[in-house]
Motif scaffolding. Structure first.
Motif, mmCIF file in Angstrom:
data_model
loop_
_atom_site.group_PDB
_atom_site.id
_atom_site.type_symbol
_atom_site.label_atom_id
_atom_site.label_comp_id
_atom_site.label_asym_id
_atom_site.label_seq_id
_atom_site.Cartn_x
_atom_site.Cartn_y
_atom_site.Cartn_z
ATOM 1 N N UNK A 101 0.810 -1.221 0.000
ATOM 2 C CA UNK A 101 0.000 0.000 0.000
ATOM 3 C C UNK A 101 0.843 1.269 0.000
ATOM 4 N N UNK A 102 2.149 1.136 0.271
ATOM 5 C CA UNK A 102 3.033 2.300 0.312
ATOM 6 C C UNK A 102 3.971 2.350 -0.885
ATOM 7 N N UNK A 103 3.731 1.542 -1.917
ATOM 8 C CA UNK A 103 4.613 1.523 -3.084
ATOM 9 C C UNK A 103 4.595 2.880 -3.782
ATOM 10 N N UNK A 104 5.780 3.469 -3.993
ATOM 11 C CA UNK A 104 5.855 4.842 -4.478
ATOM 12 C C UNK A 104 6.663 5.013 -5.760
ATOM 13 N N UNK A 105 7.313 3.952 -6.230
ATOM 14 C CA UNK A 105 8.185 4.116 -7.387
ATOM 15 C C UNK A 105 7.425 4.616 -8.608
ATOM 16 N N UNK A 106 6.171 4.162 -8.769
ATOM 17 C CA UNK A 106 5.382 4.594 -9.915
ATOM 18 C C UNK A 106 5.138 6.089 -9.950
ATOM 19 N N UNK A 107 5.050 6.700 -8.772
ATOM 20 C CA UNK A 107 4.810 8.139 -8.723
ATOM 21 C C UNK A 107 5.925 8.914 -9.413
ATOM 22 N N UNK A 108 7.127 8.387 -9.335
ATOM 23 C CA UNK A 108 8.258 9.103 -9.928
ATOM 24 C C UNK A 108 8.291 8.966 -11.449
ATOM 25 N N UNK A 109 7.606 7.966 -11.992
ATOM 26 C CA UNK A 109 7.437 7.914 -13.441
ATOM 27 C C UNK A 109 6.494 9.021 -13.907
ATOM 28 N N UNK A 110 5.493 9.331 -13.103
ATOM 29 C CA UNK A 110 4.609 10.462 -13.414
ATOM 30 C C UNK A 110 5.420 11.759 -13.411
ATOM 31 N N UNK A 111 6.267 11.924 -12.405
ATOM 32 C CA UNK A 111 7.122 13.106 -12.333
ATOM 33 C C UNK A 111 8.079 13.149 -13.529
ATOM 34 N N UNK A 112 8.589 11.995 -13.915
ATOM 35 C CA UNK A 112 9.457 11.933 -15.095
ATOM 36 C C UNK A 112 8.757 12.504 -16.323
ATOM 37 N N UNK A 113 7.488 12.172 -16.489
ATOM 38 C CA UNK A 113 6.752 12.681 -17.650
ATOM 39 C C UNK A 113 6.618 14.195 -17.616
ATOM 40 N N UNK A 114 6.534 14.760 -16.426
ATOM 41 C CA UNK A 114 6.426 16.220 -16.320
ATOM 42 C C UNK A 114 7.689 16.896 -16.855
ATOM 43 N N UNK A 115 8.844 16.329 -16.525
ATOM 44 C CA UNK A 115 10.106 16.885 -17.032
ATOM 45 C C UNK A 115 10.218 16.692 -18.542
ATOM 46 N N UNK A 116 9.902 15.477 -18.989
ATOM 47 C CA UNK A 116 10.038 15.172 -20.420
ATOM 48 C C UNK A 116 9.106 16.041 -21.259
ATOM 49 N N UNK A 117 7.887 16.259 -20.765
ATOM 50 C CA UNK A 117 6.874 16.971 -21.540
ATOM 51 C C UNK A 117 6.790 18.458 -21.225
ATOM 52 N N UNK A 118 7.717 18.951 -20.408
ATOM 53 C CA UNK A 118 7.671 20.374 -20.033
ATOM 54 C C UNK A 118 7.619 21.312 -21.245
ATOM 55 N N UNK A 119 8.386 21.094 -22.325
ATOM 56 C CA UNK A 119 8.288 22.006 -23.475
ATOM 57 C C UNK A 119 6.885 22.051 -24.080
#
Length: 353
Positions: A101-119
Motif C-alpha cells: 500500500x506504500x509503493x511509491x516508485x510509480x509516482x516518480x514515473x509520473x514526475x518523469x513525464x512532467x520533465x520530459x513533456x515540459x516544453x
C-alpha cells in the motif's frame, strides 16, 4: 532591488537545496526501479556494490554511485563497517514491493513525464490550446497506473464500495458495471476479481491504454469478465449499468457536466455513479500542504492542460474540491450527491438521480 531578510533568504535556500536533492533523487528512483535494483535488494540482506552488480548483471562502478546517492537520501541503509547496503522493511515496501500500500516508485514515473513533456506544457501556456492526455510520454500512462494501484488495492473493495449504499450487495449478486476512464484497467481488474458474478465494461479514449488493460486482465485471469473498449466519457455504450465508476479522471475531462449527463442516461434505475477524486478542500488556503503541493503540480503539468485541450475545457483541475464537483453532478441532472468516504489522498462520492 528590494532589500531582503537574510534569515528568510537562508531558510528559502535551505528548502531549495532539499528540493533540488529531491528532484535529483527522483531520477535515480526511476533508474533503480527500471534496472531492478530495489527488487534485487527486497530480501533486506546487506549487499556490497559488487554483490548487487553481480546479482543484477550491471556494472559495479555505476551501481556503487547509485547506492551512495540512495544512502545519502536515506532511501537505502549503509553500514560503514562492512561497506554494504540494505533495504529496511519500510524502504522495501516503498520501492520494491508493487503490491504494498506504500509503493511509491510509480509516482516518480509520473514526475518523469512532467520533465520530459515540459516544453509541450510551456507551449500550451502560451497558446492556451492545452495538451491532451494522449500527447504525453508513455511513462505517464505507466506511472499513473502504478501510482494509483496501491491505493485501489488497499481501499477499493475493502472500504470504498462498501461505503456506497447497496452497491456491494448488487455486485456480489451480479451487476453490470462501467469503469470510465479506466486507463490500464487496475481498478476494473480489482473489481472483477472481487465480484465474479458481475460483468464489467472498461472504457478509455486512449487506445494503447485499452490494449494494455486487456492484456493485464487476461494475465490476471479475469479477461472473460471484462470488455475493454475505446470510448470517451460522453459516448461510451449504454447498457443500464448498476454502477458507473470514474477513478481520478473526472477533473481531466473538458466537459465533465456532459460526461455526467451521459452517465445519467446510461444508468439503470436505482444505479449509482461513483466518483473518486484527489482529496481537496474547497478553498486554496486549506490545500497549501504537502499533498496539495503534489496535486497542484500534477494539475499544472497534466490535468488542467488535458481538460483545456478538449471541448468546453472547464479545467476543474486536480484540486477541484467537493463544492465544484457537487455542482458538476447537479448540473448534469443528478439530485443526490454525498461524500461516502475519504482517505488522505482521495474523496469518494456517491451520486444518484
Amino acid at each position: 532591488m528590494r532589500e531582503s531578510d537574510p534569515q528568510k533568504l537562508d531558510a528559502l535556500v535551505g528548502r531549495l537545496v532539499g528540493d533540488v536533492g529531491a528532484c535529483v533523487t527522483g531520477s535515480l528512483i526511476v533508474l533503480g526501479d527500471q534496472l531492478g535494483l530495489y527488487k534485487a535488494m527486497a530480501d533486506g540482506k546487506a549487499v556490497t556494490a559488487a554483490e548487487l552488480a553481480s546479482r543484477t548483471g550491471l556494472k559495479e562502478r555505476y551501481v556503487r554511485e547509485w547506492l551512495s546517492a540512495q544512502a545519502a537520501a536515506e532511501y537505502i541503509d549503509y553500514d560503514e563497517g562492512s561497506d554494504s547496503f540494505s533495504l529496511s522493511p519500510e524502504q522495501a515496501m516503498a520501492f520494491a514491493e508493487e503490491s504494498s500500500p506504500a509503493f511509491f516508485a510509480g509516482a516518480f514515473e509520473v514526475v518523469q513525464s512532467m520533465w520530459v513533456d515540459e516544453p509541450k506544457v510551456e507551449e500550451a501556456f502560451r497558446s492556451g490550446a492545452g495538451l491532451g492526455w494522449h500527447e504525453h510520454s508513455n511513462c505517464l500512462f505507466r506511472g499513473t497506473e502504478r501510482f494509483f494501484r496501491p491505493g485501489y488495492n488497499t481501499n477499493l473493495v475493502s472500504s470504498w464500495i462498501p461505503a456506497l449504499d447497496g452497491v456491494k450487495a448488487k455486485l456480489e449478486a451480479g451487476a453490470v458495471v462501467a469503469d470510465v476512464g479506466c486507463g490500464h484497467g487496475a481498478s476494473t481488474i480489482l473489481m472483477a476479481q472481487a465480484y465474479p458474478k458481475s460483468r464489467f465494461y472498461a472504457f478509455d479514449y486512449h487506445g494503447p491504454s485499452i490494449e494494455t488493460g486487456r492484456e493485464a486482465a487476461d494475465k490476471a485471469g479475469v479477461g472473460d469478465r471484462i470488455v475493454f473498449e475505446r470510448a470517451s466519457a460522453k459516448d461510451f455504450p449504454a447498457a443500464s449499468y448498476d454502477l458507473v465508476a470514474m477513478f481520478d479522471c473526472l477533473h481531466d475531462m473538458g466537459d465533465p457536466v456532459g460526461a455526467g449527463r451521459h452517465v445519467r442516461e446510461t444508468l439503470a434505475q436505482g444505479g449509482t455513479w461513483m466518483i473518486v477524486e484527489p482529496f481537496a478542500h474547497d478553498n486554496l488556503k486549506q490545500n497549501l500542504n504537502p499533498v496539495g503541493r503534489i496535486f497542484y503540480g500534477a494539475s499544472t503539468m497534466i490535468c488542467t492542460p488535458a481538460s483545456l485541450s478538449q471541448e468546453v475545457g472547464l479545467g476543474l483541475g486536480a484540486q477541484a474540491g467537493e463544492m465544484r464537483l457537487r455542482k458538476v453532478a447537479l448540473d448534469a441532472g443528478f439530485t443526490r450527491f454525498r461524500r461516502a468516504t475519504e482517505t488522505p489522498f482521495n474523496m469518494v462520492f456517491e451520486v444518484r438521480a
